[in-house]
Scaffold this active site. Structure first.
Site, PDB file in Angstrom:
ATOM      1  N   CYS A 203      10.416  20.680 -31.485  1.00 49.59           N
ATOM      2  CA  CYS A 203       9.521  20.062 -30.687  1.00 49.59           C
ATOM      3  C   CYS A 203       9.154  20.961 -29.109  1.00 49.59           C
ATOM      4  O   CYS A 203      10.351  20.677 -28.281  1.00 49.59           O
ATOM      5  CB  CYS A 203       9.819  18.518 -30.182  1.00 49.59           C
ATOM      6  SG  CYS A 203       8.396  17.761 -29.578  1.00 49.59           S
TER       7      CYS A 203
ATOM      8  N   GLY B 101       8.636  18.507 -26.368  1.00 53.16           N
ATOM      9  CA  GLY B 101       9.927  17.832 -26.034  1.00 53.16           C
ATOM     10  C   GLY B 101      11.119  18.829 -25.385  1.00 53.16           C
ATOM     11  O   GLY B 101      11.896  18.295 -24.524  1.00 53.16           O
TER      12      GLY B 101
ATOM     13  N   CYS C 173       0.734  19.700 -28.252  1.00 53.77           N
ATOM     14  CA  CYS C 173       1.777  20.083 -29.204  1.00 53.77           C
ATOM     15  C   CYS C 173       2.098  21.557 -28.790  1.00 53.77           C
ATOM     16  O   CYS C 173       1.449  22.439 -28.662  1.00 53.77           O
ATOM     17  CB  CYS C 173       1.258  20.107 -30.628  1.00 53.77           C
ATOM     18  SG  CYS C 173       2.155  20.817 -31.942  1.00 53.77           S
TER      19      CYS C 173
ATOM     20  N   GLU D 203      10.576  12.825 -33.552  1.00 58.35           N
ATOM     21  CA  GLU D 203       9.046  12.794 -32.940  1.00 58.35           C
ATOM     22  C   GLU D 203       8.379  11.608 -33.347  1.00 58.35           C
ATOM     23  O   GLU D 203       8.353  10.980 -34.585  1.00 58.35           O
ATOM     24  CB  GLU D 203       8.276  14.242 -33.604  1.00 58.35           C
ATOM     25  CG  GLU D 203       8.603  15.209 -33.219  1.00 58.35           C
ATOM     26  CD  GLU D 203       7.627  16.349 -33.121  1.00 58.35           C
ATOM     27  OE1 GLU D 203       6.527  16.067 -33.104  1.00 58.35           O
ATOM     28  OE2 GLU D 203       8.076  17.645 -33.295  1.00 58.35           O
TER      29      GLU D 203
ATOM     30  N   HIS E 295       7.740  11.508 -23.759  1.00 60.30           N
ATOM     31  CA  HIS E 295       9.197  11.852 -24.189  1.00 60.30           C
ATOM     32  C   HIS E 295      10.172  10.974 -23.541  1.00 60.30           C
ATOM     33  O   HIS E 295      10.152  10.817 -22.451  1.00 60.30           O
ATOM     34  CB  HIS E 295       9.173  13.325 -24.184  1.00 60.30           C
ATOM     35  CG  HIS E 295       8.447  14.358 -24.706  1.00 60.30           C
ATOM     36  ND1 HIS E 295       8.690  14.609 -25.969  1.00 60.30           N
ATOM     37  CD2 HIS E 295       7.123  14.770 -24.323  1.00 60.30           C
ATOM     38  CE1 HIS E 295       7.731  15.327 -26.286  1.00 60.30           C
ATOM     39  NE2 HIS E 295       6.801  15.344 -25.289  1.00 60.30           N
TER      40      HIS E 295
HETATM   41  N1  LIG Z   1       4.839  14.147 -32.306  1.00 58.24           N
HETATM   42  C1  LIG Z   1       4.358  14.606 -30.887  1.00 58.24           C
HETATM   43  C2  LIG Z   1       3.265  15.637 -31.173  1.00 58.24           C
HETATM   44  C3  LIG Z   1       3.687  16.944 -31.723  1.00 58.24           C
HETATM   45  C4  LIG Z   1       4.624  17.453 -30.706  1.00 58.24           C
HETATM   46  C5  LIG Z   1       5.199  18.964 -31.207  1.00 58.24           C
HETATM   47  N2  LIG Z   1       5.870  18.895 -32.215  1.00 58.24           N
HETATM   48  C6  LIG Z   1       5.591  19.786 -30.249  1.00 58.24           C
HETATM   49  O1  LIG Z   1       5.898  21.001 -30.560  1.00 58.24           O
HETATM   50  O2  LIG Z   1       5.273  19.517 -28.927  1.00 58.24           O
HETATM   51  C7  LIG Z   1       3.412  13.274 -30.088  1.00 58.24           C
HETATM   52  O3  LIG Z   1       3.147  12.477 -31.036  1.00 58.24           O
HETATM   53  O4  LIG Z   1       3.482  13.488 -29.281  1.00 58.24           O
END
Ligand SMILES: N[C@@H](CCC[C@H](N)C(=O)O)C(=O)O
Length: 283
Positions: free
Chosen positions: A228, A231, A80, A219, A170
């Site tokens: 993200c 991301g 994250c 997400e 991603h």
């Molecule tokens: N939803 C993502 C995990 C969280 C990612 C986060 N928001 C970030 O800032 O990287 C997943 O399930 O991979």
């Protein structure tokens, strides 16, 4: 592990509006909450409300601490980006001694170095991108190939997708006009598309200039978020692979900008951005 109500301390932080409940979990080797309990904490009506719960754990010898994260649907993610910036501030608040003015953090993407900057922002060495289909993972192309502008039918339309793993998976889709993308229709369809066995975080991106990318985020396990971090790194890598941007750019998310650089010498992504404490409380 169970707790009497009102006895588990937490602190809420946010990074560009991607918000998390942070828990000092050094008392146990495993997260003190289950995925279902974390989902309840994240509920914005019956709980504290957050995009996820992040646990600060004791780490192996060559790291200052470890990080684990549950999305707000209770699923666990490997990494994250916005959350690790929040964790750096949380660790400082806890008085954890770091390494060289920052911290070394054990994550699902390996041990990552983070630096707290004088202006309060945090710079994170996010490590290298993983680009092979088998590393994403996806079945969209043969396992040993990269996924660059690959054709994928989703929701009755044919899209071109570039996939990057930053510890978590991603998919990046470049569009001419971001405002025309129906995020709530196509985000969930991409997330659970059959070509992504571990689901996928999806980013629709518009190229404003070779040094400015604008993004909408859906997400995995959290739905639409304001930002993200992993991301944003994936979007920059995808833009370079498609010849659309320089290796350093501002990635503009709905919650604000992140500065992302793909270092040619080390093949590692550097992400710089803010993190702020919101409030502390007891669960
Ligand atoms: N939803 C993502 C995990 C969280 C990612 C986060 N928001 C970030 O800032 O990287 C997943 O399930 O991979």
């Amino acid at each position: 592990m169970t707790f009497a109500p009102g006895t588990l301390a937490f602190t809420k932080y946010e990074g560009l509006g991607n918000d998390f409940v942070l828990i000092d979990n050094r008392i146990a080797a495993e997260p003190v909450l289950s995925g279902d309990q974390a989902a309840a904490v994240c509920d914005r009506h019956f709980g504290v409300g957050a995009d996820g719960v992040i646990f600060l754990l004791s780490a192996a010898a060559d790291a200052d601490f470890g990080m684990r994260i549950y999305n707000n649907d209770g699923s666990e993610a490997q990494m994250c980006g916005n959350g690790i910036r929040c964790l750096a501030h949380f660790a400082r608040e806890l008085g954890i001694a770091g390494t060289g003015g920052g911290y070394r953090v054990e994550t699902g993407a390996g041990i990552l170095n983070i630096a707290l900057l004088a202006d309060g922002r945090v710079r994170v060495d996010m490590g290298p991108p993983r680009l092979l289909a088998d590393e994403i993972p996806t079945t969209l192309v043969p396992a040993e190939q990269k996924v660059v502008a690959a054709s994928i039918p989703v929701g009755g339309l044919d899209w071109r997708v570039t996939c990057v793993n930053m510890g978590n998976p991603h998919a990046v889709v470049f569009v001419d006009e971001l405002a025309t993308v129906d995020l709530h229709r196509f985000g969930p369809l991409f997330e659970r598309d059959r070509h992504f066995p571990e689901r996928i975080n999806t980013h629709f991106a518009e190229v404003i200039s070779p040094t400015h990318l604008r993004v909408k985020v859906w997400e995995r396990g959290a739905g639409p978020t304001l930002a993200c971090g992993t991301g944003a790194c994936a979007v920059l890598v995808a833009a370079v692979l498609n010849g659309l941007s320089h290796t350093e750019a501002t990635v503009e998310l709905p919650g604000g900008p992140l500065e992302i650089r793909w270092d040619g010498a080390t093949n590692r992504l550097l992400m710089t951005g803010p993190a702020h404490k919101v409030f502390s409380g007891l669960l």
